[in-house]
Design a protein around this motif. Structure first.
Motif, PDB file in Angstrom:
ATOM      1  N   LEU A  44     -21.711 -20.908  -9.667  1.00 33.80           N
ATOM      2  CA  LEU A  44     -23.030 -21.457  -9.974  1.00 33.80           C
ATOM      3  C   LEU A  44     -24.133 -20.826  -8.743  1.00 33.80           C
ATOM      4  CD1 LEU A  44     -22.054 -25.001 -11.471  1.00 33.80           C
ATOM      5  CD2 LEU A  44     -23.106 -22.905 -12.562  1.00 33.80           C
ATOM      6  N   LEU A  45     -23.648 -21.239  -7.710  1.00 37.08           N
ATOM      7  CA  LEU A  45     -24.641 -20.804  -6.653  1.00 37.08           C
ATOM      8  C   LEU A  45     -24.831 -19.266  -6.514  1.00 37.08           C
ATOM      9  CD1 LEU A  45     -23.257 -23.341  -3.787  1.00 37.08           C
ATOM     10  CD2 LEU A  45     -25.658 -23.309  -4.635  1.00 37.08           C
ATOM     11  N   GLU A  75     -31.552 -29.715   0.256  1.00 33.53           N
ATOM     12  CA  GLU A  75     -32.449 -29.289   0.996  1.00 33.53           C
ATOM     13  C   GLU A  75     -33.282 -28.154   0.622  1.00 33.53           C
ATOM     14  OE1 GLU A  75     -33.345 -28.415   5.802  1.00 33.53           O
ATOM     15  OE2 GLU A  75     -31.415 -29.141   5.173  1.00 33.53           O
ATOM     16  N   GLY A  76     -32.404 -27.076   0.070  1.00 38.24           N
ATOM     17  CA  GLY A  76     -33.009 -25.705  -0.246  1.00 38.24           C
ATOM     18  C   GLY A  76     -33.722 -25.658  -1.420  1.00 38.24           C
ATOM     19  N   CYS A  77     -32.988 -26.614  -2.537  1.00 33.66           N
ATOM     20  CA  CYS A  77     -34.151 -26.851  -3.911  1.00 33.66           C
ATOM     21  C   CYS A  77     -35.203 -27.640  -3.452  1.00 33.66           C
ATOM     22  CB  CYS A  77     -33.180 -27.536  -4.843  1.00 33.66           C
ATOM     23  SG  CYS A  77     -32.007 -26.597  -5.406  1.00 33.66           S
ATOM     24  N   SER A  78     -35.187 -28.463  -2.524  1.00 31.85           N
ATOM     25  CA  SER A  78     -36.493 -29.382  -1.984  1.00 31.85           C
ATOM     26  C   SER A  78     -37.611 -28.429  -1.459  1.00 31.85           C
ATOM     27  CB  SER A  78     -36.205 -30.513  -1.258  1.00 31.85           C
ATOM     28  OG  SER A  78     -35.265 -31.360  -1.912  1.00 31.85           O
ATOM     29  N   ALA A  79     -37.139 -27.239  -0.836  1.00 30.99           N
ATOM     30  CA  ALA A  79     -38.189 -26.392   0.013  1.00 30.99           C
ATOM     31  C   ALA A  79     -38.466 -25.276  -1.197  1.00 30.99           C
ATOM     32  CB  ALA A  79     -37.311 -25.650   1.143  1.00 30.99           C
ATOM     33  N   ALA A  91     -34.250 -12.400  -7.813  1.00 28.25           N
ATOM     34  CA  ALA A  91     -35.013 -11.791  -8.829  1.00 28.25           C
ATOM     35  C   ALA A  91     -36.103 -12.406  -9.065  1.00 28.25           C
ATOM     36  CB  ALA A  91     -34.255 -11.546 -10.363  1.00 28.25           C
ATOM     37  N   ASP A  92     -36.410 -13.415  -9.119  1.00 27.55           N
ATOM     38  CA  ASP A  92     -37.772 -13.967  -9.032  1.00 27.55           C
ATOM     39  C   ASP A  92     -38.483 -13.832  -8.005  1.00 27.55           C
ATOM     40  OD1 ASP A  92     -36.989 -15.269 -11.552  1.00 27.55           O
ATOM     41  OD2 ASP A  92     -36.734 -17.106 -10.943  1.00 27.55           O
ATOM     42  N   PHE A  93     -38.131 -13.862  -6.831  1.00 28.60           N
ATOM     43  CA  PHE A  93     -38.663 -13.404  -5.450  1.00 28.60           C
ATOM     44  C   PHE A  93     -39.346 -11.772  -5.488  1.00 28.60           C
ATOM     45  CE2 PHE A  93     -39.128 -12.369  -1.140  1.00 28.60           C
ATOM     46  CZ  PHE A  93     -40.101 -13.290  -0.674  1.00 28.60           C
ATOM     47  N   LEU A  94     -38.458 -11.031  -6.013  1.00 34.66           N
ATOM     48  CA  LEU A  94     -38.837  -9.584  -6.248  1.00 34.66           C
ATOM     49  C   LEU A  94     -39.996  -9.558  -7.250  1.00 34.66           C
ATOM     50  CD1 LEU A  94     -35.290  -7.819  -5.925  1.00 34.66           C
ATOM     51  CD2 LEU A  94     -37.039  -8.130  -4.138  1.00 34.66           C
ATOM     52  N   THR A  95     -39.828 -10.137  -8.118  1.00 32.63           N
ATOM     53  CA  THR A  95     -40.913 -10.011  -9.028  1.00 32.63           C
ATOM     54  C   THR A  95     -42.278 -10.850  -8.881  1.00 32.63           C
ATOM     55  OG1 THR A  95     -40.024 -11.635 -10.715  1.00 32.63           O
ATOM     56  CG2 THR A  95     -39.422  -9.386 -11.053  1.00 32.63           C
ATOM     57  N   GLU A  96     -42.128 -11.989  -8.397  1.00 32.72           N
ATOM     58  CA  GLU A  96     -43.111 -12.820  -8.387  1.00 32.72           C
ATOM     59  C   GLU A  96     -43.764 -13.360  -6.687  1.00 32.72           C
ATOM     60  OE1 GLU A  96     -42.344 -16.480 -10.460  1.00 32.72           O
ATOM     61  OE2 GLU A  96     -41.369 -15.134 -12.065  1.00 32.72           O
ATOM     62  N   GLY A  97     -42.870 -12.835  -5.965  1.00 32.25           N
ATOM     63  CA  GLY A  97     -42.899 -13.215  -4.671  1.00 32.25           C
ATOM     64  C   GLY A  97     -42.789 -14.655  -4.453  1.00 32.25           C
ATOM     65  N   GLY A  98     -43.069 -14.992  -3.173  1.00 33.40           N
ATOM     66  CA  GLY A  98     -42.868 -16.560  -2.776  1.00 33.40           C
ATOM     67  C   GLY A  98     -43.955 -17.228  -2.677  1.00 33.40           C
ATOM     68  N   PHE A  99     -44.066 -18.504  -2.100  1.00 33.93           N
ATOM     69  CA  PHE A  99     -45.341 -19.331  -2.027  1.00 33.93           C
ATOM     70  C   PHE A  99     -46.591 -18.555  -1.371  1.00 33.93           C
ATOM     71  CE2 PHE A  99     -47.935 -22.529   0.246  1.00 33.93           C
ATOM     72  CZ  PHE A  99     -48.114 -23.479  -0.784  1.00 33.93           C
ATOM     73  N   SER A 100     -46.180 -17.856  -0.278  1.00 32.41           N
ATOM     74  CA  SER A 100     -47.293 -17.424   0.419  1.00 32.41           C
ATOM     75  C   SER A 100     -47.783 -16.225  -0.252  1.00 32.41           C
ATOM     76  CB  SER A 100     -46.821 -16.389   1.705  1.00 32.41           C
ATOM     77  OG  SER A 100     -46.317 -17.351   2.628  1.00 32.41           O
ATOM     78  N   THR A 145     -36.483 -19.863   2.629  1.00 32.06           N
ATOM     79  CA  THR A 145     -35.859 -20.926   2.651  1.00 32.06           C
ATOM     80  C   THR A 145     -34.958 -21.383   2.074  1.00 32.06           C
ATOM     81  OG1 THR A 145     -37.464 -22.014   4.428  1.00 32.06           O
ATOM     82  CG2 THR A 145     -35.906 -23.387   3.609  1.00 32.06           C
ATOM     83  N   GLU A 146     -35.458 -21.513   0.762  1.00 36.16           N
ATOM     84  CA  GLU A 146     -34.522 -21.874  -0.505  1.00 36.16           C
ATOM     85  C   GLU A 146     -33.188 -20.951  -0.623  1.00 36.16           C
ATOM     86  OE1 GLU A 146     -34.537 -23.087  -5.085  1.00 36.16           O
ATOM     87  OE2 GLU A 146     -36.002 -21.700  -4.464  1.00 36.16           O
ATOM     88  N   ILE A 147     -33.269 -19.766  -0.381  1.00 30.78           N
ATOM     89  CA  ILE A 147     -32.284 -18.760  -0.546  1.00 30.78           C
ATOM     90  C   ILE A 147     -31.349 -19.125   0.740  1.00 30.78           C
ATOM     91  CG2 ILE A 147     -31.705 -16.407  -0.444  1.00 30.78           C
ATOM     92  CD1 ILE A 147     -34.478 -16.093  -2.211  1.00 30.78           C
ATOM     93  N   LYS A 148     -32.190 -19.201   1.744  1.00 29.97           N
ATOM     94  CA  LYS A 148     -31.147 -19.323   2.827  1.00 29.97           C
ATOM     95  C   LYS A 148     -30.129 -20.623   2.855  1.00 29.97           C
ATOM     96  CE  LYS A 148     -31.790 -20.019   7.941  1.00 29.97           C
ATOM     97  NZ  LYS A 148     -32.438 -20.194   9.143  1.00 29.97           N
ATOM     98  N   LEU A 149     -30.904 -21.354   2.555  1.00 33.36           N
ATOM     99  CA  LEU A 149     -30.279 -22.681   2.487  1.00 33.36           C
ATOM    100  C   LEU A 149     -29.058 -22.777   1.414  1.00 33.36           C
ATOM    101  CD1 LEU A 149     -32.826 -25.347   3.455  1.00 33.36           C
ATOM    102  CD2 LEU A 149     -30.827 -24.759   4.781  1.00 33.36           C
ATOM    103  N   LEU A 150     -29.225 -21.985   0.389  1.00 35.52           N
ATOM    104  CA  LEU A 150     -28.231 -22.135  -0.811  1.00 35.52           C
ATOM    105  C   LEU A 150     -27.052 -21.199  -0.180  1.00 35.52           C
ATOM    106  CD1 LEU A 150     -30.147 -21.933  -4.116  1.00 35.52           C
ATOM    107  CD2 LEU A 150     -29.150 -24.078  -3.139  1.00 35.52           C
ATOM    108  N   ASN A 151     -27.343 -20.296   0.388  1.00 34.12           N
ATOM    109  CA  ASN A 151     -26.456 -19.227   1.395  1.00 34.12           C
ATOM    110  C   ASN A 151     -25.533 -20.105   2.168  1.00 34.12           C
ATOM    111  OD1 ASN A 151     -26.057 -16.569   0.244  1.00 34.12           O
ATOM    112  ND2 ASN A 151     -28.481 -16.436   0.661  1.00 34.12           N
ATOM    113  N   VAL A 152     -26.041 -20.915   2.850  1.00 34.85           N
ATOM    114  CA  VAL A 152     -25.445 -21.878   3.604  1.00 34.85           C
ATOM    115  C   VAL A 152     -24.549 -22.998   2.994  1.00 34.85           C
ATOM    116  CG1 VAL A 152     -25.397 -23.716   5.478  1.00 34.85           C
ATOM    117  CG2 VAL A 152     -27.090 -21.589   5.464  1.00 34.85           C
TER     118      VAL A 152
END
Length: 168
Positions: free
Chosen positions: A135-136, A44-48, A145-154, A55-62
């Motif tokens: 791995l997770l 679900e996280g990877c799909s999001a 790290a990607d989110f900090l440098t590139e941001g998210g979808f928005s 959402t991806e980060i949250k679901l991978l933490n779950v």
């Protein structure tokens, strides 16, 4: 890779619970739900990921938390039955770590499990869960790290709108 590893753990856990735990034992449901949650939240996280890094980060933490819950169940299984949990550096754990790195198909591990006693299968699962957790962890580090440098979808959509306005 984290999903493949979690799928192996799912099949191994399902087999373990239905083979070695008593019918009606609530631990069966808890372990199966924990491993299922781990596997499903990775998917679900990877799909999001294309629409929400948050959402991806949250679901991978779950998923990570669910697998760690399962780890505790396996460790408890060994403790209450006075079985040995493999120690870091022992031959068995080093062999299993190597197998966990070399193989990602459930069939391989199921063939091993079917010829081993329950304490070995529990230890096998523990090693695989720790590998999936690692791995997770790495996946979450990279995503953060990607989110900090590139941001998210928005943020990406905002940059695209700005560029589009600048062209006009």
């Amino acid at each position: 890779m984290s999903y493949q590893k979690s799928n192996v753990i799912f099949e191994l856990t399902y087999y373990f619970c239905h083979k070695y735990l008593s019918k009606g034992d609530r631990t069966i449901d808890q372990m199966v739900q924990a491993v299922r949650s781990g596997k499903q939240n990775i998917i679900e996280g990877c799909s999001a990921s294309s629409t929400s890094a948050k959402t991806e980060i949250k679901l991978l933490n779950v998923a990570k938390a669910s697998l760690l819950e399962l780890l505790e169940d396996y460790e408890d299984y060994l403790k209450v039955r006075n079985h040995r949990q493999w120690e870091d550096g022992c031959v068995e754990i080093e062999t299993m770590r190597k197998l966990g790195i070399e193989h990602s198909d459930a069939e391989y591990f199921m063939n091993l499990a079917e010829t081993r006693p329950p304490e070995t299968v529990a230890n096998m699962a523990i090693v695989l869960i720790k590998q999936a957790d690692y791995l997770l962890y790495r996946q979450l580090q990279r995503l953060s790290a990607d989110f900090l440098t590139e941001g998210g979808f928005s943020e990406k959509m905002t940059r695209m709108r700005r560029k589009n306005r600048e062209k006009r």
